[in-house]
Design an enzyme around this catalytic site. Sequence first.
Site, PDB file in Angstrom:
ATOM      1  CG  HIS A  63      -1.639  -1.230   1.486  1.00 28.11           C
ATOM      2  ND1 HIS A  63      -2.543  -1.736   0.570  1.00 28.11           N
ATOM      3  CD2 HIS A  63      -1.628  -2.095   2.525  1.00 28.11           C
ATOM      4  CE1 HIS A  63      -3.056  -2.859   1.064  1.00 28.11           C
ATOM      5  NE2 HIS A  63      -2.511  -3.102   2.238  1.00 28.11           N
ATOM      6  CG  ASP A 118      -4.413  -4.917   9.810  1.00 30.22           C
ATOM      7  OD1 ASP A 118      -3.316  -5.489   9.876  1.00 30.22           O
ATOM      8  OD2 ASP A 118      -4.785  -4.291   8.809  1.00 30.22           O
ATOM      9  CG  HIS A 224      -6.001  -5.673   1.548  1.00 27.79           C
ATOM     10  ND1 HIS A 224      -6.776  -4.716   2.161  1.00 27.79           N
ATOM     11  CD2 HIS A 224      -4.934  -5.870   2.367  1.00 27.79           C
ATOM     12  CE1 HIS A 224      -6.200  -4.363   3.295  1.00 27.79           C
ATOM     13  NE2 HIS A 224      -5.089  -5.044   3.448  1.00 27.79           N
ATOM     14  N   GLY A 407      -8.242 -20.387   0.158  1.00 27.09           N
ATOM     15  CA  GLY A 407      -8.132 -21.840   0.248  1.00 27.09           C
ATOM     16  C   GLY A 407      -6.991 -22.325   1.099  1.00 27.09           C
ATOM     17  CB  CYS A 409      -8.981 -22.930   6.269  1.00 27.17           C
ATOM     18  SG  CYS A 409      -9.527 -23.302   7.951  1.00 27.17           S
ATOM     19  N   GLY A 492     -12.261  -9.807  16.907  1.00 29.15           N
ATOM     20  CA  GLY A 492     -12.563 -10.290  15.557  1.00 29.15           C
ATOM     21  C   GLY A 492     -13.829  -9.689  14.978  1.00 29.15           C
TER      22      GLY A 492
END
Length: 581
Positions: A63, A118, A224, A407, A409, A492
């Site tokens: 960024h 974050d 992103h 994909g 996890c 979260g």
Amino acid sequence: MTSSQPITKKVINSPETCVDDNLRGVVTLFPKLQLHPKHRVVTVRRKNDSGRVAILSGGGSGHEPFAAGFVGAGMLDGAVAGGVFASPPTGNVLYAIAHLYKYNSGGVLVLLGNYTGDRLNFGKAFEKAKSAGIKVDGYIVGEDVASCQNKTGGRGMCGEVLLFKMCGAMAEKGYDMDAILNMVEIIHKNMATLGVCLTSCSLPGQPPLFNILPDEMELGAGVHGEAGIEKLKMKTAKEIVALILDKVIARRNIEAEDRVVAMINNMGGTSLMEMNIIAAEIKDYLNEKQIKLERIYSGHYKTSLEMHGFQICLLRLPEENKKLFLELLDAPTEVGVWSGGVLSKRREGEHVDDDTLLQSVKRKADSGPVLPPNDQKMLRDSLQAAATELIKNEELLNKLDSGCGDGDCGITLKNFGKAILKYLESASFEYPANVLWDLSEIAETDMGGTSGGIYSLGLSAASQALATSTTNDRKTWLKALKGGMKAIMTYGGAEPGDRTMLDTLHAVMEVFQETLEVDIITLLVRINEAAQKGAENTAKMEARAGRASYVSSEHLQGEDAGARGVAIWLEAALSTVTGHH
């Protein structure tokens, strides 16, 4: 699936070193800044305590110049960089906080974007710092119009940079933490951002993330590499500016005679000619609406690598704060995003880390209930079974995750399982609170991704719950479960029913609480049944938090990967406990 598109060319040494090479370049250009290379932290050089509040920010790389480019007097005191489009790990954030507090006794105010990774990693760093007596507070910035209806709020966009400037100026003027935070809240409520992209970007060493037809554009693109929320036919600069500003003005109820500040953020691949045209169209639009444009800024502020696109941020100036807002924006700064200036003077000295900083923020060990030898073996065997089962189910969990994320996890949980097996070779199980804390550290350092942050937060909070208990009984473990869930929800942003791992944990917690007094075998069976049912139920839920909430429901097939992952390791652990009885 392998992309048929060629890898995009970039002038780098390697994808693995590009973030660190970039930070070395920043301090090469501006030697007044200090690089802490092992932690990917850039700070202002200081020898003495300023006595004031320090402003810290950071996030994923890609960024630029956000955030290291905005370090300097009058803006940020420090910045911490993650991998490309990835949150920095908790340990690095904690290092940055500890370093700034060492030289700024007024405390550390952290500005972070509203992204799950974050929120989790910075959140855990806040908790660790506070437990060590460090004065720290944070503010989550999320002014994006395109995602403002998301359960956890909009994403953080280029408006963060206006906050860097204004908070930095307040800190220089000697405002305390509470005063700055109060002003941040006012600024944030009067700010909104929206953008478009004409092409996608590509991560180093990879092909473009998505395709846009030559006559199309995406409205609501993120920083992103995300595509927008709506695909539209290409329009003129005047039409695009009007499309964006109509929505931004509506978001903040800006009216005729209001005064505003505008920022045009180049998302990486937009030419200066285009940016100048956009600036002129913004002025014309606002003049037509009789909205007074007090300031306008244009440049690369928070890019999405080389994405061809731009964002417009408007900050409404409330009448009672107008004078102060403009004073803060006009205050002098030494930041290094402009060529030349005092930061460019040659300075000698090594770029080294202060390895003593983190020694004072370690958790106190040996607290909470003590397990007898038989229970220690049961805990060890349960962890071994859970870790082994996670490794076995990598492919299944990756498949479940592929519809809404990248994909991975199964990969992250496999990494966790492997690290746990290694930990079991030499770990002590006398204090279960210590074991859970060690597991939280393993999740932080070995898992990676958002899953690592979630597990690390949950386990560390569960550890603290055990550490403050005196008995090893069912009520104590229920207390630990509730503590872990609360931490995950707090940082979260998700709740039971949002199609996340919390749905499995919540189902377990309810049954655990309801059947607390039954015999142990019945309790274990019912908990496992609840876990399996909790994971299965996510297949019918709408995603309202996390990465899955950003994609269309048509991409969500089957159970949530995180929820199934919890059910998998829990079943293995419970089966082992049953065997010990």
